[in-house]
Design an enzyme around this catalytic site. Structure first.
Site, PDB file in Angstrom:
ATOM      1  N   SER A 198       0.861  -1.051  -0.097  1.00 10.98           N
ATOM      2  CA  SER A 198      -0.034   0.029  -0.286  1.00 10.98           C
ATOM      3  C   SER A 198       1.074   1.379  -0.001  1.00 10.98           C
ATOM      4  O   SER A 198       1.901   1.091  -0.031  1.00 10.98           O
ATOM      5  CB  SER A 198      -1.148  -0.320   1.113  1.00 10.98           C
ATOM      6  OG  SER A 198      -1.578  -1.133   1.178  1.00 10.98           O
ATOM      7  N   SER A 253      -3.706  -3.494  -2.669  1.00 14.93           N
ATOM      8  CA  SER A 253      -2.730  -2.274  -2.592  1.00 14.93           C
ATOM      9  C   SER A 253      -3.738  -1.244  -2.323  1.00 14.93           C
ATOM     10  O   SER A 253      -4.882  -1.427  -2.231  1.00 14.93           O
ATOM     11  CB  SER A 253      -2.520  -1.893  -3.493  1.00 14.93           C
ATOM     12  OG  SER A 253      -1.431  -0.687  -2.907  1.00 14.93           O
ATOM     13  N   ASP A 279      -4.109   2.612  -1.497  1.00 15.29           N
ATOM     14  CA  ASP A 279      -3.176   3.778  -1.784  1.00 15.29           C
ATOM     15  C   ASP A 279      -4.196   5.113  -1.705  1.00 15.29           C
ATOM     16  O   ASP A 279      -5.244   5.133  -2.137  1.00 15.29           O
ATOM     17  CB  ASP A 279      -3.535   3.931  -3.206  1.00 15.29           C
ATOM     18  CG  ASP A 279      -2.679   2.204  -4.160  1.00 15.29           C
ATOM     19  OD1 ASP A 279      -2.070   2.068  -3.223  1.00 15.29           O
ATOM     20  OD2 ASP A 279      -3.026   1.707  -5.319  1.00 15.29           O
TER      21      ASP A 279
END
Length: 395
Positions: free
Chosen positions: A273, A311, A313
């Site tokens: 991340s 991930s 983000d």
């Protein structure tokens, strides 16, 4: 035989170390520009988020033990990073803010109220995935301790605490981050140069198949565009080596390195991340700051991110302008940059995000964590060689 460029680089680094030692300061880690990595835009004096007046950054870094994982004992490779928008005044003076999630496999607490109210009401803390709870509770305790003399006046708080996963190197289920570590990060936060690499919340992070962590950068707009500053701080823990691009070059495909997650099926390889904090002194309103936060995605994309399914983000942007906007008892008179004049701020955000990520990787060093898991740092000499091959070295 070493090339002339390599010898010059070594001399520059040795000179910087010697100068720092002579001044009694810790040697500064090299940054991407020191290696000749080219970037767009003009950085601020420190090339850091702390170029924005009033913004402070503090870290607590926890590194302890080696060998086989013993849950609750270690090895420990984790920490906490704190960003204070207005120093300790951030407890009383809120900041206009906006946030954006490019991919939501992660956590940033308090953002529903940021979205609703348009304000960031305190510091931003970043840590590992399984320490969000203790950090959140500790921030509340810290704000109560630093707030009004009567603690009943600090009866409500929704702090912003974000995370990335460090379980490849760290005993993440050992819950090693304690309230005192949060207090230290907050109390030690300061202006000036920001320590980068494997520090604070970024201690155990992996980025694009190499060692990741904390990085920062800034941009100064021209006087014609208002002369405003934009600063970015990242905790980067995303991506794969094959996708890594630096200065537009597919660096990850040119540098051979062990993939930390080689055992993971290819469709699950995006395990990490990235958390990004953007600060500016430009007078922007919350909806404009949300637009700024969205542009962070473009900066990460320049370095090869695909915002994979695994991930998280997540980005937040705030402005230090309009300091009296949250005060009671008067009609707030606000300033704002017109929407048609935002493009230079968008560009600055993209550019500073791109550089902050590379700064994090350049500052990081090799690290071995639980069960002998080893993550190699981005090798400076090989990075320069690849950029030279494509005629992309700035010096």
């Amino acid at each position: 035989m070493l090339s002339r460029a390599t010898l010059l680089l070594a001399l520059m680094v040795c000179t910087a170390v010697a100068a720092a030692a002579a001044n009694g300061a810790a040697p500064q880690k090299p940054r991407a520009r020191d290696l000749g990595v080219p970037f767009d835009g003009t950085p601020g004096p420190l090339n850091a988020i702390t170029d924005i007046e009033g913004v402070l950054v503090g870290h607590t870094t926890l590194i302890e033990g080696n060998g086989k994982l013993a849950v609750g004992k270690g090895p420990v490779r984790t920490g906490v990073t704190a960003v204070l928008p207005r120093g300790t005044a951030s407890l009383q003076q809120f900041s206009f803010a906006g946030w954006f999630s490019e991919n939501g496999n992660g956590e940033m607490t308090g953002t529903t109220w940021v979205e609703e109210s348009g304000f960031l009401e305190g510091p931003v803390l970043i840590t590992n995935t399984h320490s969000v709870g203790v950090v959140r509770d500790a921030v509340i305790a810290w704000r109560v301790a630093h707030g009004p003399a009567d603690p009943t006046d600090s009866w409500w708080s929704l702090p912003v605490v974000a995370e990335t996963w460090d379980g490849w190197l760290n005993d993440i289920n050992g819950f090693h981050v304690k309230p005192e570590h949060v207090f230290h990060a907050l109390d030690s936060a300061r202006s000036g140069p920001v320590e980068e690499g494997a520090v604070g919340g970024g201690t155990g992070m992996v980025c694009n198949g190499f060692k990741g962590g904390i990085g920062t950068s800034s941009r100064k707009l021209t006087d014609k565009d208002g002369g405003y500053l934009v600063g970015v701080l990242v905790q980067c823990n995303y991506g794969t080596r094959q996708n890594l691009r630096i200065a537009g070059i597919p660096v990850g495909r040119e540098i051979e390195a062990d993939d930390p997650y080689a055992w993971v099926p290819a469709d699950l390889a995006e395990r990490g991340s990235i958390i990004v904090v953007v600060a500016t002194n430009a007078p922007l309103l919350p909806h404009q700051l949300k637009r700024i936060a969205r542009r962070v995605s473009l900066g990460i994309g320049r370095n090869g991110s695909i915002a994979g399914n695994g991930s998280g983000d997540i980005f937040i942007a705030f402005s230090t302008a309009n300091p009296r906007a949250s005060e009671l008892g008067h009609l707030a008179e606000l300033q704002m940059v017109p929407n048609d004049s935002l493009d230079p701020l968008f560009a600055a955000t993209v550019q500073a995000t791109e550089e902050a990520i590379v700064n994090a990787m350049v500052a990081a060093t090799d690290m071995t964590g639980i069960d002998g898991h080893r993550v190699r740092a981005l090798p400076h000499d090989q990075l320069r060689a690849v950029l030279a091959k494509y005629n992309r070295l700035s010096r």
